[in-house]
Design an enzyme around this catalytic site. Sequence first.
Site, short mmCIF file in Angstrom:
data_model
loop_
_atom_site.label_atom_id
_atom_site.label_comp_id
_atom_site.label_asym_id
_atom_site.label_seq_id
_atom_site.Cartn_x
_atom_site.Cartn_y
_atom_site.Cartn_z
N CYS A 72 0.84 -1.20 0.00
CA CYS A 72 0.00 0.00 0.00
C CYS A 72 0.87 1.25 0.00
CB CYS A 72 -0.92 -0.01 1.22
SG CYS A 72 -1.90 1.50 1.39
N ASP A 101 -0.15 -6.07 -0.44
CA ASP A 101 -1.29 -6.31 -1.33
C ASP A 101 -0.94 -7.50 -2.22
OD1 ASP A 101 -2.76 -4.07 -0.42
OD2 ASP A 101 -1.60 -2.75 -1.73
#
Length: 283
Positions: free
Chosen positions: A190, A197
């Site tokens: 992120c 992620d």
Amino acid sequence: MNNSSKSELLDSLSLGKATEYGGDYDPGLLQAVPRVLNRIELGVEHTQPFFGEDVWNAYELSWLNEKGKPVVALARISIPFNSECLVESKSLKLYLNSLNQTRFASMRSVLNVLTRDLEALLDIPVTVNVFSANDLSEFRVTNMPGECLDDQDIIVNEYQLTPSLLQCAEGDKHRTTSEILHSHLLKSNCLITNQPDWATVIIDYSGQAIDREALLRYLISFRQHNEFHEQCVERIFMDLLRTHKLSRLSVQALYTRRGGLDINPFRSTDESAQAPLLRINRQ
């Protein structure tokens, strides 16, 4: 937009900050992030060589019926690639949770409110669908198309984004092909919180053959790269388009859910193409 303005905008977001969950419906919780922040760096801030959409699946949607009984459902939201802004994910989570204690007459009423509020935020038509918790047909795990890159026995040394890893198929730079490739090894972080992620990426192309080992190394090089989901997909698309002579290209990433949401950006050279409704078992 200069770096100072970019930093101030990102600092203003709720992402990465402790937040109380309120019990009252509040469309003001929604926050937008200008797409231009990343597109300037990619050199496509004015004109984009791609089309597509960002498909969001929301798994934590609930409200009260007119008698005060809770209803649970799922939603799918499609946001066009050419919206001026993308939706910041934590703000969408907070917004959806603000519906929890709000009474609605029907599922259609909820759909209308979601559509109205998102279109007001983004100033562009969006597509929203709401599904019953018993509607299994829309959320089945699917097989990934094409061939998987991940079984290649390769040496990997780069974990910071390295576009120069991309190269044409070894031995014949003039060979052309049409193929679909996918990898489960895409991981980025992120932009604000540095949380990981995870995603499966699908690349569907025609043109100059892409070296598969090089492509896998390139995708793995996102491993310590910080960027939003949508920005990563546009970066992959542009890097492939710039390093290979391609007549057709589509890139889609299926990100695992966080906070009851998964994001599935899709970009394509085909204006009429729609994001395939694919689903990995990690979602």
